[in-house]
Design a protein around this motif. Structure first.
Motif, mmCIF file in Angstrom:
data_model
loop_
_atom_site.group_PDB
_atom_site.id
_atom_site.type_symbol
_atom_site.label_atom_id
_atom_site.label_comp_id
_atom_site.label_asym_id
_atom_site.label_seq_id
_atom_site.Cartn_x
_atom_site.Cartn_y
_atom_site.Cartn_z
ATOM 1 N N ALA A 41 0.850 -1.204 0.000
ATOM 2 C CA ALA A 41 0.000 0.000 0.000
ATOM 3 C C ALA A 41 0.883 1.251 0.000
ATOM 4 C CB ALA A 41 -0.922 -0.009 1.215
ATOM 5 N N LYS A 42 1.902 1.254 0.835
ATOM 6 C CA LYS A 42 2.807 2.410 0.887
ATOM 7 C C LYS A 42 3.567 2.544 -0.431
ATOM 8 C CE LYS A 42 4.994 3.135 4.906
ATOM 9 N NZ LYS A 42 5.682 2.858 6.197
ATOM 10 N N GLY A 43 4.012 1.413 -0.944
ATOM 11 C CA GLY A 43 4.740 1.429 -2.217
ATOM 12 C C GLY A 43 3.904 1.995 -3.351
ATOM 13 N N PHE A 44 2.618 1.645 -3.365
ATOM 14 C CA PHE A 44 1.695 2.164 -4.386
ATOM 15 C C PHE A 44 1.588 3.688 -4.277
ATOM 16 C CE2 PHE A 44 -2.830 3.265 -5.369
ATOM 17 C CZ PHE A 44 -2.818 2.986 -6.730
ATOM 18 N N CYS A 45 1.442 4.183 -3.049
ATOM 19 C CA CYS A 45 1.315 5.633 -2.835
ATOM 20 C C CYS A 45 2.579 6.380 -3.262
ATOM 21 C CB CYS A 45 1.026 5.936 -1.371
ATOM 22 S SG CYS A 45 -0.636 5.467 -0.871
ATOM 23 N N PHE A 46 3.720 5.786 -2.980
ATOM 24 C CA PHE A 46 4.981 6.488 -3.242
ATOM 25 C C PHE A 46 5.425 6.358 -4.696
ATOM 26 C CE2 PHE A 46 6.030 5.401 1.462
ATOM 27 C CZ PHE A 46 5.103 6.333 1.896
ATOM 28 N N SER A 95 -7.063 3.121 11.445
ATOM 29 C CA SER A 95 -6.367 2.013 12.114
ATOM 30 C C SER A 95 -4.907 1.907 11.708
ATOM 31 C CB SER A 95 -7.067 0.695 11.803
ATOM 32 O OG SER A 95 -8.431 0.785 12.113
ATOM 33 N N TRP A 96 -4.587 2.296 10.473
ATOM 34 C CA TRP A 96 -3.216 2.107 9.980
ATOM 35 C C TRP A 96 -2.488 3.428 9.737
ATOM 36 C CZ3 TRP A 96 -2.756 -2.235 11.812
ATOM 37 C CH2 TRP A 96 -3.714 -3.239 11.648
ATOM 38 N N GLY A 97 -3.010 4.520 10.297
ATOM 39 C CA GLY A 97 -2.344 5.811 10.152
ATOM 40 C C GLY A 97 -0.937 5.815 10.717
ATOM 41 N N GLY A 98 -0.737 5.061 11.803
ATOM 42 C CA GLY A 98 0.565 5.013 12.457
ATOM 43 C C GLY A 98 1.646 4.334 11.626
ATOM 44 N N MET A 99 1.269 3.760 10.471
ATOM 45 C CA MET A 99 2.244 3.149 9.552
ATOM 46 C C MET A 99 3.022 4.219 8.784
ATOM 47 S SD MET A 99 1.948 -0.193 9.495
ATOM 48 C CE MET A 99 0.903 -1.257 10.470
ATOM 49 N N LEU A 100 2.491 5.440 8.761
ATOM 50 C CA LEU A 100 3.080 6.500 7.934
ATOM 51 C C LEU A 100 3.971 7.423 8.759
ATOM 52 C CD1 LEU A 100 -0.158 7.410 5.939
ATOM 53 C CD2 LEU A 100 1.904 6.375 4.950
ATOM 54 N N SER A 101 4.965 8.013 8.118
ATOM 55 C CA SER A 101 5.776 9.038 8.780
ATOM 56 C C SER A 101 4.900 10.282 8.966
ATOM 57 C CB SER A 101 6.978 9.401 7.904
ATOM 58 O OG SER A 101 6.548 10.170 6.791
ATOM 59 N N PRO A 102 5.253 11.188 9.867
ATOM 60 C CA PRO A 102 4.438 12.398 10.061
ATOM 61 C C PRO A 102 4.193 13.186 8.771
ATOM 62 C CG PRO A 102 5.954 12.161 11.901
ATOM 63 C CD PRO A 102 6.307 11.077 10.914
ATOM 64 N N VAL A 103 5.197 13.290 7.917
ATOM 65 C CA VAL A 103 5.025 14.038 6.659
ATOM 66 C C VAL A 103 4.074 13.306 5.719
ATOM 67 C CG1 VAL A 103 6.221 14.854 4.573
ATOM 68 C CG2 VAL A 103 7.258 15.196 6.827
ATOM 69 N N ASP A 104 4.285 11.996 5.562
ATOM 70 C CA ASP A 104 3.407 11.208 4.678
ATOM 71 C C ASP A 104 1.987 11.130 5.239
ATOM 72 O OD1 ASP A 104 5.431 10.742 2.834
ATOM 73 O OD2 ASP A 104 6.114 8.918 3.857
ATOM 74 N N TYR A 105 1.870 11.146 6.571
ATOM 75 C CA TYR A 105 0.542 11.120 7.187
ATOM 76 C C TYR A 105 -0.290 12.325 6.737
ATOM 77 C CZ TYR A 105 -3.217 10.456 10.490
ATOM 78 O OH TYR A 105 -4.473 10.248 11.029
ATOM 79 N N GLN A 106 0.339 13.493 6.724
ATOM 80 C CA GLN A 106 -0.377 14.704 6.298
ATOM 81 C C GLN A 106 -0.882 14.549 4.867
ATOM 82 O OE1 GLN A 106 -1.236 17.370 8.183
ATOM 83 N NE2 GLN A 106 -0.293 16.321 9.906
ATOM 84 N N GLU A 107 -0.034 14.014 4.000
ATOM 85 C CA GLU A 107 -0.393 13.934 2.579
ATOM 86 C C GLU A 107 -1.397 12.830 2.269
ATOM 87 O OE1 GLU A 107 1.565 13.150 -1.851
ATOM 88 O OE2 GLU A 107 2.923 13.497 -0.154
ATOM 89 N N PHE A 108 -1.177 11.635 2.837
ATOM 90 C CA PHE A 108 -1.974 10.484 2.416
ATOM 91 C C PHE A 108 -3.115 10.132 3.368
ATOM 92 C CE2 PHE A 108 2.083 9.915 0.199
ATOM 93 C CZ PHE A 108 1.624 9.743 -1.107
ATOM 94 N N SER A 109 -3.124 10.704 4.564
ATOM 95 C CA SER A 109 -4.210 10.376 5.489
ATOM 96 C C SER A 109 -4.952 11.606 5.998
ATOM 97 C CB SER A 109 -3.701 9.551 6.666
ATOM 98 O OG SER A 109 -4.798 9.084 7.413
ATOM 99 N N TRP A 110 -4.260 12.479 6.725
ATOM 100 C CA TRP A 110 -4.969 13.589 7.371
ATOM 101 C C TRP A 110 -5.670 14.498 6.358
ATOM 102 C CZ3 TRP A 110 -7.550 14.593 11.343
ATOM 103 C CH2 TRP A 110 -7.977 15.902 11.601
ATOM 104 N N HIS A 111 -5.067 14.753 5.228
ATOM 105 C CA HIS A 111 -5.675 15.598 4.188
ATOM 106 C C HIS A 111 -7.092 15.105 3.850
ATOM 107 C CE1 HIS A 111 -6.140 17.944 0.529
ATOM 108 N NE2 HIS A 111 -6.350 16.840 -0.154
ATOM 109 N N TYR A 112 -7.269 13.803 3.828
ATOM 110 C CA TYR A 112 -8.569 13.223 3.457
ATOM 111 C C TYR A 112 -9.506 13.102 4.657
ATOM 112 C CZ TYR A 112 -6.203 12.549 -0.918
ATOM 113 O OH TYR A 112 -5.525 12.798 -2.086
ATOM 114 N N ILE A 113 -8.951 12.730 5.817
ATOM 115 C CA ILE A 113 -9.792 12.687 7.027
ATOM 116 C C ILE A 113 -10.386 14.070 7.280
ATOM 117 C CG2 ILE A 113 -9.770 12.458 9.553
ATOM 118 C CD1 ILE A 113 -7.639 10.289 9.253
ATOM 119 N N ASN A 114 -9.570 15.105 7.124
ATOM 120 C CA ASN A 114 -10.048 16.454 7.420
ATOM 121 C C ASN A 114 -11.174 16.887 6.479
ATOM 122 O OD1 ASN A 114 -9.921 18.693 9.179
ATOM 123 N ND2 ASN A 114 -8.901 19.868 7.589
#
Length: 343
Positions: free
Chosen positions: A166-171, A208-227
């Motif tokens: 999943a991470k590889g696909f995003c990157f 559930s899997w947000g903690g798999m991401l680094s803080p920078v990647d979290y902003q881009e691939f998770s928090w941006h959409y949750i917000n």
């Protein structure tokens, strides 16, 4: 407007002063209850999710048995990808299984933003039936997975320790990944809005899997959409965001329109209050495995946890879902310890 007999949970989300904090448990409608296991023997997982009579019965079971202050609708975060033309099965011993995982732009193009009524109407029927069975005893929580967490399953094809695919696909294919995340976000917003319209009193987003991401990647691939989901739902209802392992994002999350933030057991009450700025309602964070401790210890630890978080702007919960091997009387002791607080 309905009058709830017990609205402690909603008061805590509003930040009101309460005599004691409210309590519920993630996955409280489920696998530790013998009554649930009896239904599990008769019906497969998604049949239970898709049959409103069963889903509503399962939702109400813990309200009758362990008596928390809120009900959470029995369903699954993976009903969303199912509705989006992504096949999802639940395999015994494996968990979620997606036979055709998404790995390319072409795969993303096949994913639809569905008509919620057509594809997920059964969830709304379950809400209507649940509301009748609850009879205003406690509020009802609806939920969805975060877009990132849904993407993790959609791309990986099953659960994983690190979601490397999943991470590889995003990157490696960020454009396709962002298109998929946006489709999931749009579907989730429509889905949760419909849940609110049908009668849920609050919603929770599970990352559930947000903690798999680094803080920078979290902003881009998770928090941006949750917000985006928080922004769309906050004018309509109370929104709780639970990011497992996402303590690093709590400051950012606290600035959003969320009513509360979930905390897992790896983050202390003191740190959670500090990281979130001290004003937002927090929910958590008892280690689910700790429910295997002797009952007197559970009661002592719950009291200590409430003392540390403070009784206001706080919802007592576990730091993740309840485990299947927890004795019912231990789950009940957890709930009772909260009800006895300050008594």
């Amino acid at each position: 407007m309905e009058t709830l007999k017990n609205n402690l949970f909603l008061k805590a989300l509003d930040g009101e002063t309460v005599a004691r904090p409210p309590v519920w448990m993630m996955r409280q409608a489920g696998r530790y209850l013998p009554e649930f296991m009896a239904l599990k023997k008769k019906y497969d997982f998604f049949t239970r999710c898709r049959t409103p009579e069963l889903a509503s019965d399962i939702t109400v079971q813990p309200i009758d048995i362990v008596q928390p202050d809120a009900a959470i609708l029995f369903s699954d975060i993976l009903v969303i990808p199912q509705a989006m033309n992504i096949e999802v099965e639940m395999k015994n011993g494996i968990g979620p299984w997606l036979p055709n995982p998404i790995r390319s732009q072409k795969d993303v193009d096949q994913v639809i933003v569905p008509n919620i009524h057509e594809e997920l109407g059964y969830v709304m029927d379950a809400i209507t039936m649940t509301k009748e069975k609850l009879n205003n005893r406690v509020p009802l929580i609806g939920f969805a997975g975060s877009p990132w967490t849904i993407l993790c399953y959609a791309v990986q094809g099953q659960g994983s320790k690190n979601f490397d695919l999943a991470k590889g696909f995003c990157f490696s294919q960020p454009e396709a990944a962002h298109q998929l995340l946006q489709k999931i976000t749009d579907t989730t917003i429509a889905y949760l809005k419909e849940k609110v319209k049908t009668g849920v009193n609050a919603v929770q987003i599970f990352d559930s899997w947000g903690g798999m991401l680094s803080p920078v990647d979290y902003q881009e691939f998770s928090w941006h959409y949750i917000n985006q989901i928080v922004e769309a739902l906050a004018p309509l209802t109370k929104v709780i965001v639970f990011g497992k392992g996402c303590w690093f994002a709590m400051g950012e999350m606290a600035k959003s329109k969320a009513s509360a933030l979930g905390v897992d057991w790896t983050c202390s009450a003191r740190n959670a209050r500090y990281l979130s700025g001290g004003n937002i309602t927090l929910q958590g964070n008892f280690d689910p495995s700790r429910l295997l401790s002797p009952i007197p210890d559970i009661k002592k630890m719950v009291k200590q946890m409430i003392d540390e978080f403070g009784k206001d702007k706080y919802v007592v919960n576990l730091g993740h879902g309840i485990l299947p091997n927890i004795p019912v009387d231990h789950a009940k002791a957890f709930i009772d310890a909260v009800k006895e607080y300050g008594a």
